[in-house]
Design an enzyme around this catalytic site. Structure first.
Site, short mmCIF file in Angstrom:
data_model
loop_
_atom_site.label_atom_id
_atom_site.label_comp_id
_atom_site.label_asym_id
_atom_site.label_seq_id
_atom_site.Cartn_x
_atom_site.Cartn_y
_atom_site.Cartn_z
N GLY A 1 0.73 -1.33 0.10
CA GLY A 1 -0.23 0.08 -0.01
C GLY A 1 0.84 1.34 -0.17
O GLY A 1 1.86 1.24 -0.63
N SER A 2 0.29 2.30 0.77
CA SER A 2 0.92 3.29 0.69
C SER A 2 2.59 3.85 1.15
O SER A 2 3.07 4.66 1.15
CB SER A 2 0.18 4.54 1.32
N THR A 3 2.89 2.63 2.05
CA THR A 3 4.43 2.71 2.45
C THR A 3 5.14 2.52 1.21
O THR A 3 6.33 3.17 1.38
CB THR A 3 4.50 1.65 3.50
#
Length: 500
Positions: free
Chosen positions: A226-228
């Protein structure tokens, strides 16, 4: 010599040569294969007749030992210290199931005394009439941190028993300070010399293979980050000449290039702080705006966009064949993007085919914390003889430098801002959350994977962490900042003495 006698002699010589060749083949070339065959009970009986070496934590806490017994097996393998917390590190040693998983398997030759580096010890034991002994393994694991990581993960707000993992590393060296995975198990139940109980425990642990406690979710499972993964996307932009002030779309939805598909921000709204419909890269990172990052890599990047993205990811270790730590680690990947810019836009936010281990995401955080220098992670500090003489030591190893110190500082500043826009934000932390979809039921309400990667931004960053939880109790609202972030902060604070 007449012909019949000569023929018999030649035949005898051929048979002797064949016999010697067969014996050589079995005793030399197939020795390891036969020794490690699970059906070879003689080897196991021999190993149980000697004292297997210790596995200890960094401070000397014993987490695996062999104790004398009155049974036909002279020693029993025991795991005396928080066995469920340390199981992903130790693995188990069992007469029925052998040395499997963890340090027990990775350093089996040292622990059972067969390693060539223990020849002197074996010779001295034989000369003195002492029973043979295995060597000891000293790990880098901080026992307090390991217990905290396991406790916080096991007690997190999950739908049923928590499924997830935590990895903590020392950025400057690559030392793995903690590696927790839940659900976990008690290796004593498999190591028992009551074989019926061992078999019953095994059946219970393997009844549901997909959720098995035997799986080390920190290194043995892959997840969309995801956004990591926007940390890597940002690094790609910075190393290719774009800056934190690069203007990007703030739109709530954005049409992917050469595709009818659109991508939206998680909140379904425009990116906060926009001006004339755009935001800076720093703002996009701070508020984790998906549309901005998709545009960043698929439109704004100069040169070969896909190649620059995949090569930067590989510099961070994504796509490389992972070195053992010495445990085996599955290979992370960004998937096959080809020349598809729409796929690149989706990959830029850690979706589509991007898959990471929790250890890999911890390495990404540690690399930023270490000023852009990636260190080789490791879990074994040194190997010893039974008399505590050191026979091998692991030295910190620099792998490469994915980005400059200035670029790492820029991303650190962005991660500090990201932390301050996360629920329960704490000062003195640089972080990035992630909430990753992982199936085709996005319209049907799946529980996303909740991520949190973080470190303490200072001139001497002591710890970097990565947390992943599969089954937060909030369903579709199981965001990384809600489920995973409290676990990561608790682990960091336990190590640094920060806020409680």
């Amino acid at each position: 010599m007449n012909r019949p006698i000569r023929n018999v002699a030649i035949a005898a010589i051929v048979m002797v040569i064949a016999l010697l060749a067969n014996a050589t083949w079995i005793q030399v070339f197939r020795a390891d294969e036969l020794r490690n065959d699970t059906r070879n009970s003689r080897v196991l009986l021999d190993e149980y007749s000697r004292q297997r070496g210790l596995i200890v934590a960094a401070d000397g806490t014993v987490i695996a030992e062999s104790i004398p017994t009155d049974s036909r097996f002279k020693y029993l393998r025991k795991y005396p210290t928080n066995p469920s917390a340390f199981a992903p590190v130790t693995g188990y040693f069992s007469f029925v199931y052998r040395a499997d998983r963890g340090i027990e398997a990775a350093e089996d030759a040292v622990l059972n005394g067969n390693d060539d580096r223990l020849f002197t010890q074996r010779f001295m034991d034989m000369f003195s009439g002492r029973d043979p002994r295995g060597g000891n393994v000293v790990t880098t694991i901080d026992p307090k941190l390991q217990r905290v990581a396991y406790r916080e993960l096991a007690n997190a707000d999950c739908d049923g028993p928590c499924r997830g993992a935590v990895v903590a590393m020392e950025p400057s060296s690559g030392k793995i300070l903690a590696m927790a995975s839940t659900p976990s198990y008690d290796p004593n139940t498999i190591a028992t010399q009551d074989f019926e109980k061992a078999e019953a425990a095994w059946k219970e642990l393997t009844a549901d293979e997909s959720h098995s406690p035997l799986v080390n979710r920190a290194i043995g499972s892959l997840y969309p980050p995801g956004s990591t993964f926007k940390v890597v996307s940002t690094a790609t932009a910075l190393t290719n000449g774009l800056g934190p002030g690069t203007r990007l779309t703030a739109d709530a939805r954005w049409k992917l290039p050469d595709s009818d598909a659109t991508l939206s921000n998680d909140s379904g709204s425009t990116c906060p702080g926009s001006s004339n419909g755009t935001v800076t890269l720093t703002q996009a990172f701070e508020y984790s705006c998906n549309t901005a990052f998709a545009q960043l890599l698929s439109e704004k990047m100069p040169g070969d966009k896909v190649d620059e993205f995949t090569s930067t990811a590989k510099d961070f270790g994504v796509g490389d064949d992972p070195a053992s730590i010495p445990l085996s680690v599955v290979k992370s990947s960004v998937g096959d993007i080809g020349s598809d810019l729409a796929a690149l836009g989706q990959s830029a936010i850690g979706q589509r085919d991007v898959r990471l281990t929790v250890l890999q995401n911890a390495m990404i955080a540690a690399t930023i914390a270490n000023g852009g220098v990636r260190m080789q992670p490791y879990m074994v500090d040194k190997l010893q003889t039974a008399d505590l003489r050191t026979i091998a030591t692991t030295s910190p190893t620099t792998v490469n430098r994915p980005l400059s110190a200035a670029e790492a500082t820029t991303i650190t500043d962005m991660m500090i801002k990201s932390e301050q826009n996360t629920r329960g934000a704490q000062s003195g932390i640089a972080s990035k959350t992630g909430t990753a979809e992982h199936s085709d039921v996005a319209q049907g309400g799946e529980t996303p994977y909740a991520w949190y990667i973080a470190f303490s931004p200072s001139s001497n960053s002591r710890i970097a962490v990565a947390v992943m939880v599969e089954n937060g109790a909030q369903g579709q609202n199981a965001y990384g900042g809600v489920v995973a972030a409290p676990i990561g902060r608790a682990v960091m604070n336990a190590y640094t003495g920060g806020a409680r």
